[in-house]
Write a protein that holds these residues in place. Structure first.
Motif, PDB file in Angstrom:
ATOM      1  N   LEU A   1       0.840  -1.194   0.000  1.00 19.24           N
ATOM      2  CA  LEU A   1       0.000   0.000   0.000  1.00 19.24           C
ATOM      3  C   LEU A   1       0.875   1.245   0.000  1.00 19.24           C
ATOM      4  O   LEU A   1       1.975   1.242   0.550  1.00 19.24           O
ATOM      5  CB  LEU A   1      -0.873   0.055   1.267  1.00 19.24           C
ATOM      6  CG  LEU A   1      -1.766  -1.128   1.607  1.00 19.24           C
ATOM      7  CD1 LEU A   1      -2.591  -0.806   2.850  1.00 19.24           C
ATOM      8  CD2 LEU A   1      -2.672  -1.478   0.440  1.00 19.24           C
ATOM      9  N   SER A   2       0.339   2.321  -0.589  1.00 24.65           N
ATOM     10  CA  SER A   2       0.898   3.646  -0.337  1.00 24.65           C
ATOM     11  C   SER A   2      -0.077   4.376   0.570  1.00 24.65           C
ATOM     12  O   SER A   2      -1.249   4.005   0.661  1.00 24.65           O
ATOM     13  CB  SER A   2       1.082   4.420  -1.638  1.00 24.65           C
ATOM     14  OG  SER A   2      -0.184   4.689  -2.226  1.00 24.65           O
ATOM     15  N   CYS A   3       0.425   5.424   1.232  1.00 25.02           N
ATOM     16  CA  CYS A   3      -0.382   6.126   2.225  1.00 25.02           C
ATOM     17  C   CYS A   3      -0.123   7.628   2.106  1.00 25.02           C
ATOM     18  O   CYS A   3       0.988   8.085   2.359  1.00 25.02           O
ATOM     19  CB  CYS A   3       0.038   5.575   3.594  1.00 25.02           C
ATOM     20  SG  CYS A   3      -0.214   6.693   4.956  1.00 25.02           S
TER      21      CYS A   3
ATOM     22  N   THR B   1       5.312   3.295   0.683  1.00 24.57           N
ATOM     23  CA  THR B   1       5.679   4.665   0.356  1.00 24.57           C
ATOM     24  C   THR B   1       4.535   5.582   0.801  1.00 24.57           C
ATOM     25  O   THR B   1       3.432   5.102   1.050  1.00 24.57           O
ATOM     26  CB  THR B   1       5.978   4.808  -1.163  1.00 24.57           C
ATOM     27  OG1 THR B   1       6.511   6.100  -1.434  1.00 24.57           O
ATOM     28  CG2 THR B   1       4.744   4.585  -2.017  1.00 24.57           C
TER      29      THR B   1
END
Lengths: 360, 360
Positions: free
Chosen positions: A115-117, A150
């Protein structure tokens, strides 16, 4: 400019990390300078430091041949989270942001990989609040077996956003040969859910405190990828799955009826629901079919695989109350009808207007 | 729940699309029901309908073996955009959101493949404003050669966000054998930029209107993947690239000095900058090294490839003013010094505090 959540190879987190002295988030924490660096080092790196796969650049990097070991197609999906309040019985915005995107990947048949956040923070938020949310994201990602690889942080002035918004985007790999989709339902198929409906919507409304109900209904927020693995193994003819979030069960069945050009007949008496949630809906005049869930999928399976699918779901901790709630028909393609508890029949349309804002 | 921006195979956009009658965005447009569907059909599908690759599910899908034809590693990056005002000379939040993520992919050596787009909208925004932003995203994505493959829309009540925020996340493929990174600068290398610095930061500040300056400085906002392809071909020994956005040139050179354990010496007289931007900085007491850019990269190349790199950049429309601005040294590792225009020397540190909020 992005913020590398993974630890740069050349500068171990332990060496870079400076303890933050400020107790609230200021505009400087989003300015691209040293304050932002401190925030990232202290709050994000310390929580996500086990995440692993990302490179020392802004961008996370994954070996394509390693991904191909899991399947033949890459899945890619995004979701913004604006839930109010940030913390509620059964979860918080961080847990929700991870579960929501993990589940969006999993219902398409993908093994979630990373996942990106991207977080937008209101100036003045307590650093401790941010820390709790980030910790919850890390814990949920760990439980789901995905990396938060990331991220990005922006800070806006007081009043320009409400506390904290999170957007998570996920990548995953769809196993070779699996072909599920919203267009694939056929007359005779059964419609299954993995448990009690409406808990999330009811929990959020209750947590807002306007109702002062004594019942503490907890959100069902959970990562469902493990449960879905079990279901796929048990029902190889699986037609489609979808998480029944915003818009509730009603949105999903309407979408599949339209996309598959079939009718769907639901049975009100078979809808698994807590008496508290039903009471809640009666008091407020809400229709439970539109209440949001964050740990429930709707699946369509061929009739002959129904028992196997149910048994597999019920053997999993997140599927104990799994039930058949209806079937796919050839009548009135695109329409969803429900046999009511009084023996009548009514059309279940998509939600008109909004039942409850900011539930996710 | 996500929103499929791609057109479902079974229900062509032309058939699904209903013209929206409402002129402003309401909470119902984020509720997961029929109003949301109308908004997506009318505003998003009509703009992104050429986007192609996404499946009829929430999630976009890509064939992994087709991706491998471009390289061996997948790149994954995200960025939130909260720029204020939404529209400014040279661009708008939509163009910025596409360029920002395309450039984050490209500076890591990746060919950008697709973006996701998660939008948070304040209740009361004019639909026409949203339409302009979405149109700008589609146009910019087309120019950059990427698809906007999936998305999500949330609506929050008036006052809970400021008009419109966009988070874009990108996936791309890094060409086999290319190995650029912030740790790779070596003493003797040259530091190059592709053109005039500070235009974006100055344009945003000017567009806010508090200064009433007559000079219309336009943002340099542009997708740089084409320019970067040229640079990679001309300078095979390329060490690193980074887009100099939030925190400006100063943030990038400090990061590379620290990560590569080298010194960097900049030359103030060689910094390419418009006289208007320099004047602007003098009036406001801003340091141009910290001004944001949205169409500028900083690249580090071996000394012997400098001329080739410069020539390649200058031959491209987005690199005409490319210049060498400094060199990598073995003195004071982790430190950036600048020879000033008066012949002195000063340390260039990372930004402390924030120079200008919401510039991206």
């Amino acid at each position: 400019m992005n913020i590398p959540i993974a630890i740069p190879v050349s500068t171990p987190a332990a060496a870079r990390r400076r303890p933050m002295t400020q107790k609230i988030v200021t505009l400087a924490h989003g300015g691209g300078g040293s304050a932002m660096r401190d925030l990232i080092d202290d709050v994000f790196l310390s929580a996500f430091s086990g995440a692993g796969r990302a490179a020392p650049e802004d961008q996370a990097r994954f070996d394509l041949s390693a991904l191909m070991a899991h399947g033949d197609r890459l899945a890619f999906t995004t979701d913004g989270f604006v839930v109010d309040p940030l913390f509620f019985p059964g979860g918080d915005i961080g847990k929700l942001a991870v579960c929501g995107t993990v589940n969006d990947l999993a219902v398409g048949g993908a093994k979630p990989v990373a996942l990106s956040c991207a977080i937008i923070i209101e100036e003045g938020l307590e650093v401790e609040t941010l820390r709790r949310v980030v910790h919850s994201m890390a814990e949920t990602a760990h439980a789901a077996g995905v990396d938060i690889a990331t991220g990005d942080t922006k800070v806006v002035a007081r009043g320009a956003c409400d506390k904290l918004f999170i957007t998570t985007t996920g990548i995953g790999v769809i196993r070779t040969g699996l072909d599920v989709g919203v267009t694939k339902a056929r007359p005779g198929d059964r419609v299954i859910v993995n448990g009690l409906l409406g808990d999330h919507g009811a929990a959020i409304l209750n947590a807002r405190g306007d109702l002062a109900l004594e019942t503490a209904i907890a959100s069902d927020c959970a990562p469902l990828n493990g449960l879905i693995d079990t279901l796929i193994a048990a029902a190889p003819g699986l037609r489609m799955m979808r998480d029944a979030t915003r818009g509730g069960i009603a949105a999903v069945v309407n979408e599949l009826a339209e996309a598959s050009k079939v009718g769907v007949r639901l049975d009100e008496l078979s809808l698994p629901m807590r008496p508290e949630v039903m009471g809640f809906c009666e008091i407020l005049g809400l229709d439970p079919l539109y209440l949001a869930n964050e740990g429930k999928i709707l699946a369509v399976v061929p009739a002959e695989e129904t028992e196997g699918a149910l048994a597999a779901l019920r053997a999993h901790p997140l599927g104990r109350e799994a039930a058949v709630i209806g079937e796919v028909t050839s009548e009135r393609p695109g329409r969803v009808v429900m046999r009511t508890r009084f023996g009548g029949e009514r059309i279940v349309d998509m939600l008109v207007g909004d039942q409850l804002p900011r539930i996710c």
